[in-house]
Design a protein around this motif. Structure first.
Motif, PDB file in Angstrom:
ATOM      1  N   TYR D 109       0.829  -1.209   0.000  1.00 40.46           N
ATOM      2  CA  TYR D 109       0.000   0.000   0.000  1.00 40.46           C
ATOM      3  C   TYR D 109       0.865   1.263   0.000  1.00 40.46           C
ATOM      4  O   TYR D 109       0.603   2.200  -0.737  1.00 40.46           O
ATOM      5  CB  TYR D 109      -0.934   0.010   1.217  1.00 40.46           C
ATOM      6  CG  TYR D 109      -1.429   1.377   1.578  1.00 40.46           C
ATOM      7  CD1 TYR D 109      -2.380   2.032   0.793  1.00 40.46           C
ATOM      8  CD2 TYR D 109      -0.916   2.063   2.677  1.00 40.46           C
ATOM      9  CE1 TYR D 109      -2.817   3.304   1.105  1.00 40.46           C
ATOM     10  CE2 TYR D 109      -1.341   3.339   3.006  1.00 40.46           C
ATOM     11  CZ  TYR D 109      -2.284   3.965   2.215  1.00 40.46           C
ATOM     12  OH  TYR D 109      -2.709   5.222   2.510  1.00 40.46           O
ATOM     13  N   ARG D 110       1.934   1.259   0.833  1.00 45.39           N
ATOM     14  CA  ARG D 110       2.809   2.438   0.916  1.00 45.39           C
ATOM     15  C   ARG D 110       3.406   2.768  -0.454  1.00 45.39           C
ATOM     16  O   ARG D 110       3.483   3.919  -0.856  1.00 45.39           O
ATOM     17  CB  ARG D 110       3.974   2.171   1.873  1.00 45.39           C
ATOM     18  CG  ARG D 110       3.574   2.083   3.296  1.00 45.39           C
ATOM     19  CD  ARG D 110       3.909   3.334   4.077  1.00 45.39           C
ATOM     20  NE  ARG D 110       3.529   3.078   5.462  1.00 45.39           N
ATOM     21  CZ  ARG D 110       2.786   3.894   6.195  1.00 45.39           C
ATOM     22  NH1 ARG D 110       2.382   5.057   5.706  1.00 45.39           N
ATOM     23  NH2 ARG D 110       2.451   3.577   7.415  1.00 45.39           N
ATOM     24  N   GLN D 174      -9.570  -2.387  -5.032  1.00 45.06           N
ATOM     25  CA  GLN D 174     -10.561  -2.132  -3.985  1.00 45.06           C
ATOM     26  C   GLN D 174     -11.733  -3.112  -4.054  1.00 45.06           C
ATOM     27  O   GLN D 174     -12.573  -3.130  -3.170  1.00 45.06           O
ATOM     28  CB  GLN D 174     -11.057  -0.681  -4.036  1.00 45.06           C
ATOM     29  CG  GLN D 174     -11.999  -0.390  -5.183  1.00 45.06           C
ATOM     30  CD  GLN D 174     -12.778   0.899  -4.945  1.00 45.06           C
ATOM     31  OE1 GLN D 174     -12.750   1.461  -3.864  1.00 45.06           O
ATOM     32  NE2 GLN D 174     -13.495   1.360  -5.948  1.00 45.06           N
ATOM     33  N   ARG D 175     -11.804  -3.887  -5.123  1.00 44.46           N
ATOM     34  CA  ARG D 175     -12.876  -4.872  -5.246  1.00 44.46           C
ATOM     35  C   ARG D 175     -12.389  -6.297  -5.018  1.00 44.46           C
ATOM     36  O   ARG D 175     -13.186  -7.202  -4.785  1.00 44.46           O
ATOM     37  CB  ARG D 175     -13.492  -4.807  -6.653  1.00 44.46           C
ATOM     38  CG  ARG D 175     -14.342  -3.610  -6.865  1.00 44.46           C
ATOM     39  CD  ARG D 175     -14.759  -3.477  -8.314  1.00 44.46           C
ATOM     40  NE  ARG D 175     -15.174  -2.114  -8.552  1.00 44.46           N
ATOM     41  CZ  ARG D 175     -16.352  -1.620  -8.195  1.00 44.46           C
ATOM     42  NH1 ARG D 175     -17.246  -2.392  -7.633  1.00 44.46           N
ATOM     43  NH2 ARG D 175     -16.650  -0.354  -8.403  1.00 44.46           N
ATOM     44  N   ASN D 182      -5.176  -7.897   3.544  1.00 41.15           N
ATOM     45  CA  ASN D 182      -6.012  -7.971   4.735  1.00 41.15           C
ATOM     46  C   ASN D 182      -7.197  -7.021   4.621  1.00 41.15           C
ATOM     47  O   ASN D 182      -7.105  -5.974   3.995  1.00 41.15           O
ATOM     48  CB  ASN D 182      -5.149  -7.561   5.928  1.00 41.15           C
ATOM     49  CG  ASN D 182      -5.564  -8.339   7.151  1.00 41.15           C
ATOM     50  OD1 ASN D 182      -6.734  -8.308   7.511  1.00 41.15           O
ATOM     51  ND2 ASN D 182      -4.617  -9.042   7.765  1.00 41.15           N
ATOM     52  N   ARG D 183      -8.301  -7.387   5.230  1.00 42.79           N
ATOM     53  CA  ARG D 183      -9.510  -6.555   5.163  1.00 42.79           C
ATOM     54  C   ARG D 183      -9.293  -5.154   5.690  1.00 42.79           C
ATOM     55  O   ARG D 183      -9.949  -4.206   5.245  1.00 42.79           O
ATOM     56  CB  ARG D 183     -10.626  -7.203   5.988  1.00 42.79           C
ATOM     57  CG  ARG D 183     -11.569  -8.052   5.186  1.00 42.79           C
ATOM     58  CD  ARG D 183     -12.830  -8.291   5.978  1.00 42.79           C
ATOM     59  NE  ARG D 183     -13.805  -7.256   5.698  1.00 42.79           N
ATOM     60  CZ  ARG D 183     -14.919  -7.475   5.009  1.00 42.79           C
ATOM     61  NH1 ARG D 183     -15.211  -8.664   4.576  1.00 42.79           N
ATOM     62  NH2 ARG D 183     -15.754  -6.482   4.769  1.00 42.79           N
ATOM     63  N   ASP D 184      -8.426  -4.983   6.687  1.00 45.31           N
ATOM     64  CA  ASP D 184      -8.260  -3.635   7.255  1.00 45.31           C
ATOM     65  C   ASP D 184      -7.539  -2.688   6.299  1.00 45.31           C
ATOM     66  O   ASP D 184      -7.464  -1.499   6.566  1.00 45.31           O
ATOM     67  CB  ASP D 184      -7.547  -3.697   8.620  1.00 45.31           C
ATOM     68  CG  ASP D 184      -6.131  -4.207   8.507  1.00 45.31           C
ATOM     69  OD1 ASP D 184      -5.727  -4.573   7.381  1.00 45.31           O
ATOM     70  OD2 ASP D 184      -5.434  -4.251   9.533  1.00 45.31           O
ATOM     71  N   MET D 185      -7.027  -3.209   5.185  1.00 48.92           N
ATOM     72  CA  MET D 185      -6.400  -2.332   4.186  1.00 48.92           C
ATOM     73  C   MET D 185      -7.447  -1.746   3.236  1.00 48.92           C
ATOM     74  O   MET D 185      -7.146  -0.816   2.481  1.00 48.92           O
ATOM     75  CB  MET D 185      -5.369  -3.113   3.348  1.00 48.92           C
ATOM     76  CG  MET D 185      -4.156  -3.616   4.117  1.00 48.92           C
ATOM     77  SD  MET D 185      -3.411  -2.351   5.138  1.00 48.92           S
ATOM     78  CE  MET D 185      -2.648  -1.310   3.897  1.00 48.92           C
ATOM     79  N   PRO D 187     -10.165   0.268   3.381  1.00 55.40           N
ATOM     80  CA  PRO D 187     -10.395   1.721   3.301  1.00 55.40           C
ATOM     81  C   PRO D 187      -9.201   2.457   2.689  1.00 55.40           C
ATOM     82  O   PRO D 187      -9.381   3.452   1.981  1.00 55.40           O
ATOM     83  CB  PRO D 187     -10.588   2.134   4.761  1.00 55.40           C
ATOM     84  CG  PRO D 187     -10.977   0.887   5.471  1.00 55.40           C
ATOM     85  CD  PRO D 187     -10.304  -0.236   4.745  1.00 55.40           C
ATOM     86  N   PHE D 188      -8.000   1.960   2.921  1.00 54.54           N
ATOM     87  CA  PHE D 188      -6.826   2.643   2.378  1.00 54.54           C
ATOM     88  C   PHE D 188      -6.746   2.481   0.862  1.00 54.54           C
ATOM     89  O   PHE D 188      -6.400   3.406   0.144  1.00 54.54           O
ATOM     90  CB  PHE D 188      -5.560   2.108   3.059  1.00 54.54           C
ATOM     91  CG  PHE D 188      -5.504   2.464   4.521  1.00 54.54           C
ATOM     92  CD1 PHE D 188      -5.027   3.704   4.918  1.00 54.54           C
ATOM     93  CD2 PHE D 188      -5.989   1.590   5.480  1.00 54.54           C
ATOM     94  CE1 PHE D 188      -5.004   4.052   6.266  1.00 54.54           C
ATOM     95  CE2 PHE D 188      -5.969   1.937   6.827  1.00 54.54           C
ATOM     96  CZ  PHE D 188      -5.479   3.168   7.228  1.00 54.54           C
ATOM     97  N   LEU D 189      -7.095   1.278   0.383  1.00 54.30           N
ATOM     98  CA  LEU D 189      -7.082   1.060  -1.068  1.00 54.30           C
ATOM     99  C   LEU D 189      -8.185   1.884  -1.739  1.00 54.30           C
ATOM    100  O   LEU D 189      -7.992   2.417  -2.826  1.00 54.30           O
ATOM    101  CB  LEU D 189      -7.264  -0.431  -1.377  1.00 54.30           C
ATOM    102  CG  LEU D 189      -6.077  -1.299  -0.922  1.00 54.30           C
ATOM    103  CD1 LEU D 189      -6.379  -2.770  -1.149  1.00 54.30           C
ATOM    104  CD2 LEU D 189      -4.799  -0.901  -1.635  1.00 54.30           C
ATOM    105  N   ARG D 190      -9.336   2.011  -1.060  1.00 55.31           N
ATOM    106  CA  ARG D 190     -10.408   2.861  -1.591  1.00 55.31           C
ATOM    107  C   ARG D 190      -9.939   4.316  -1.656  1.00 55.31           C
ATOM    108  O   ARG D 190     -10.270   5.049  -2.583  1.00 55.31           O
ATOM    109  CB  ARG D 190     -11.659   2.737  -0.715  1.00 55.31           C
ATOM    110  CG  ARG D 190     -12.849   3.464  -1.308  1.00 55.31           C
ATOM    111  CD  ARG D 190     -14.137   3.036  -0.655  1.00 55.31           C
ATOM    112  NE  ARG D 190     -14.114   3.305   0.782  1.00 55.31           N
ATOM    113  CZ  ARG D 190     -15.115   3.030   1.615  1.00 55.31           C
ATOM    114  NH1 ARG D 190     -16.206   2.464   1.164  1.00 55.31           N
ATOM    115  NH2 ARG D 190     -15.032   3.307   2.896  1.00 55.31           N
TER     116      ARG D 190
END
Lengths: 289, 289, 289, 289, 289
Positions: D109-110, D174-175, D182-185, D187-190
């Motif tokens: 993500y970073r 995001q889909r 991981n699921r907690d990522m 919102p960050f990908l969105r």
């Protein structure tokens, strides 16, 4: 089956019907605040439809008028604008045409059908207008043509909006499985959809043609400017040798060849004519003009 | 299998067939009120299809003609326009070609195939027209070119509409699972769809090229105006020193240098020529022309 | 695995294969009537694919050539155009490259991959052409630039059509679950899709740039006309006072001030120069030029 | 978690990793043949992502650089171009920022977030450029403005392509329900998707404004030509009576009225001035100028 | 039900609420970094919405302001920009209007409704502006008109972006089955969607009309240039015979016919007038002017 024809949306009659048939307050508000888009909304107990009729007034200006329809199990409510006699006249026609109809959905179809029929004469009018504009743009491009093109453009934009929304309504209707619309009405609703879709097609085609008319206008003006320039240049070409030669012979100097001769004028004029013709020939020869 | 060929949509024969095969009144109305869009509608007992054929008359004008088709279990009904001998001739060709066909869907396919075959020569005609128009626009942009471009534009709009609707019909056909169409016809119906889709592609391409031809026209006229302006400016540049110098020597004042000399004219002409050449050189040098 | 390379679509060999592998008559017809669009059709027993290769001939003209492919359980049939040696050469390259392939789908992928590779050099060629055209339009807009812009436009339209159809084929392939294509080929088919999609993107970009080049052309010509007009106006401004003043002093009237003076010429010329400079200053000052 | 930072795609290190993590040969090839489009591909065992970073060099030219990412269960592999120090510097920043991250998807993500952050300064640069171009086109339309408009157009086309592909990547991310993210990522990908989508929106807006700047240019040039024409015509109008009158009085004929009078000059000049003023008034009065 | 009105996004109050209601850190960041697009995101425990309000300042410049909304089971949090008194005033209006509302979703609807109501006056303003611009372009095309057209274009692009995003929000809302929104709010949310969609339609229409105004501008300038050219050419046509004839009679040669006659001037002037009229007639006759 009851058909309630409300001729004034502000009449308390409408409030009474709203209470009786449990019409949603937002729909009643829509009836009273005009300038809605055409739309259809299925609510519990009824279908609410806004239709837009169009017509041209005597100046050729495009006018639209709303008609609100509630279709329920055993009732139809039509609400017309209170200042639109044309719409009220249309309702009377519908009433005549649907004389023998005994079901609410039949009346509902008749109203829709009559509204949709108001589009065709307007489209025909614009088709003719654009034909005329194209001819004018080609033969005699004037600022009036230009302002007329944009007046028409504006009206076609409005018309497209009305038709696009109406098509969505018709599309929804031909797909819906509402309990208030009997299966045997389906071919008729599809027919309405076909009409509206064809009208919308026509509007797109007219817009396309209109933008063509504007292109003709611009090209036509450019062409005319080109032609005027050519005339000016030919004039300049004709004048140049004459002016130069006669100016030379007008000088107060000695030794102008042939100036003393009795054929002086003939000589000079011949000189002018020859150089003019030569110059024009050169310009033509090298395709400079 | 029975093939009913109705040559006049107003004949009572059609009413008789409508009764016998339970054809929907709206479809009969469609047969009688022409200028429908191409469409396909599946009804209980039959498929109703409207096809549009196109052709060019001797003036190059684009004409369209409707053909209505009913395809049922064991019957095909074709209804042609009563004032269109070309369509009736086409039907005879189909009849010949489908001599050995024993099934209704085979005849139906043959008719569709022949209708679709009418598009290609028309498209070829417009392809050539646009080629010519592009050359004219480039080499000799005249108002006639302009009006011809827009005539063609209008026709391509009509043609696109016809083809778009026909493609929808063909698309519907190749996806439908109608009981009246045998599975072994599917590749053939897909073939029709491919043809129409390719034709539609071609129309889009022609429209693109045509709008290019209009751009050539405008650019070409602008270019010519530019060239005429240059010629005018060169003429002005050539004339300017000659006129100014000879006007000065034409003044009724004293002290014009060299005016009394016997070489007066030579001096003056040299002066003119020199300043003209200098001026042209300056304009060229600084890319002002 | 058998790979049948048909070099002449009219050879009886193709008929023999059609019989042996039960190929559909419409597909055989497609092989023999060229100028198909790229397409893919799944039939019982095999997949039929039409691919289009492109190349530039020595004049820079864009040529396309069809290649027909049948992929079955254990066979590949390739049918090239009989008058296209380039395509036959391409097949030889494929044959070399797929030397070690033992499965039909591997050979099929190789052929597709080689066809798709023919697009890139053509796109690069047009990229360079558009670069050149943009420079020409900016620096030296001539009718030749215009005709070259439209030649390129025409070719890009053709190219887009080829690529759009090929992308549909590639898209179908990467989604299909055909029994004739092994799962391990999927990444390779996706790779082909990526290539074609990127090429199509490039064509769209080139079209966008080309329409930009046309805009440069028009703007550039307008700019030049403006500049020529300015030169003409400056010439007029320079000439005006000189001509007017000298014409006045050339009149056969009495009382021209200073006409009798020995400094007459100097006076008059000073008058001319002063008014010219004044006039130019006024035009500049009020930004009228 | 292991983060493998490959600084040279041709290093054997990459081959070693490919073997260890079973990376697909096509993906390794993508890393080594640059100029890929941004894309994302899910393979068994890992996700392969190509991202494009953009920056402006000192001349204002737009440069793009690829970054390839492999995200697996417990590893991230980043492959930067070997000749792009900016990209390597960016990776160092990411390394610093992700100091405390212990999971592969966090590092992934970073990297994405830092790549996406390279777009904004470039977009701001073009926003300012277009502002300047619009002003130039309005106040001082020169060929340089034109070439700058098209340079910018070209860059925006490239930028749009990069962003459109990156948006597709972000949308896929995001889909996706990948086991490596991981699921907690989510919102960050969105959030990344939102950023890219907004950037793409901005590019479309800039393109729209740029095409507006070109229209300003053309209109502005047309306006200036019109103004220059008016100046020329006024000059002509002023000169005409003066030249005609003085030429008439310069003729060598008898009976010029007032020519013998001592006020001859005054009479003639008054005549000239009067007719000039009258002529200008007429042109103004009938809006011919 | 608790309604937390945060007037300064940087206040610690917001952090306190974030902790209490478990608001996602990215959403708190969105509240503090303004210039978000309108959006809606469903999180566990609440719905996060960003709305954009628009208004015109006294110079006619378009301003946008963000409003952030959190809707949960029993709470609404509104966060306005700290430097936007208009937004704070709007919140007070909402507070008054929602006096009797006891549910969070009702307050939420009220806020949305008031935000959406800010669009209409702005759209009306631009409708009038475009009307004025069209008239100016037609009657008096000046550079100021041009810069005003592009100012408006820029603002409509911004407005479209705001409305498109808001429509997506409204669309999401009318389809969502969120536990925080009661079913009886659905017609009201659909009403908001209808309003925004109609506004967006209006923006598209205004953009269409504006591009029309630009076309009027260009065509109008071209037309005027054409007219000025005609005036110049007529002037040239009038001057040509006069100048040529008088120059000829100004030559210092013998044998000018009629020069010695007492009616010399009359003869010459008649000659000039006749040839001028003849020339104009010829130009008119052959439609060269």
């Amino acid at each position: 089956m009851e058909w309630h024809k409300i001729l004034d949306p502000n009449s308390p009659e409408l409030d009474r019907l709203a209470e009786r048939y449990h019409l949603h307050p937002l729909h009643i508000e829509d009836c009273r605040h005009r300038n809605q888009n055409a739309k259809i909304e299925e609510s519990p107990g009824y279908i609410f439809t806004v239709m837009k009729g169009v017509r041209l007034n005597s100046d050729g200006a495009l006018l639209t008028a709303d008609l609100d329809l509630f279709l329920g199990e055993n009732f139809v409510i039509t609400v017309v604008e209170d200042d639109c006699p044309e719409m009220q006249a249309l309702m009377e026609q519908v009433a005549k045409a649907s004389n023998g109809d005994s079901r609410a959905d039949q009346v509902y179809y008749r109203v829709l059908d009559h509204m949709v029929d108001t589009y065709l004469p307007v489209l025909d009018h614009y088709d003719e207008t654009i034909d005329t504009l194209e001819d004018q743009a080609l033969e005699n491009p004037a600022p009036k043509t230009l302002s007329c093109i944009f007046e028409t453009k504006r009206n076609l934009i409005v018309l497209r909006r009305v038709l696009a929304n109406t098509r969505d309504v018709a599309n929804h209707l031909q797909r819906t499985e509402s309990p208030f619309i009997n299966r045997d009405m389906w071919p008729f609703l599809r027919d309405i959809y076909d009409h509206v879709a064809r009208n919308l097609d026509t509007v797109e085609m007219l817009r396309d043609l209109l933008s063509g008319a504007l292109d003709v206008y611009l090209s036509s003006v450019a062409n005319r400017t080109n032609q005027v320039m050519k005339v000016l240049t030919v004039l300049g070409t004709v004048a140049l040798p004459a002016v130069v030669v006669s100016s030379i012979y007008g000088m107060n100097v000695k030794g102008l060849p042939g100036a003393e001769s009795p054929y002086a004028l003939a000589i000079v004029l011949t000189l002018m004519a020859t150089s003019t013709i030569l110059l024009l020939w050169v310009l033509k020869r090298f395709h400079w003009l």
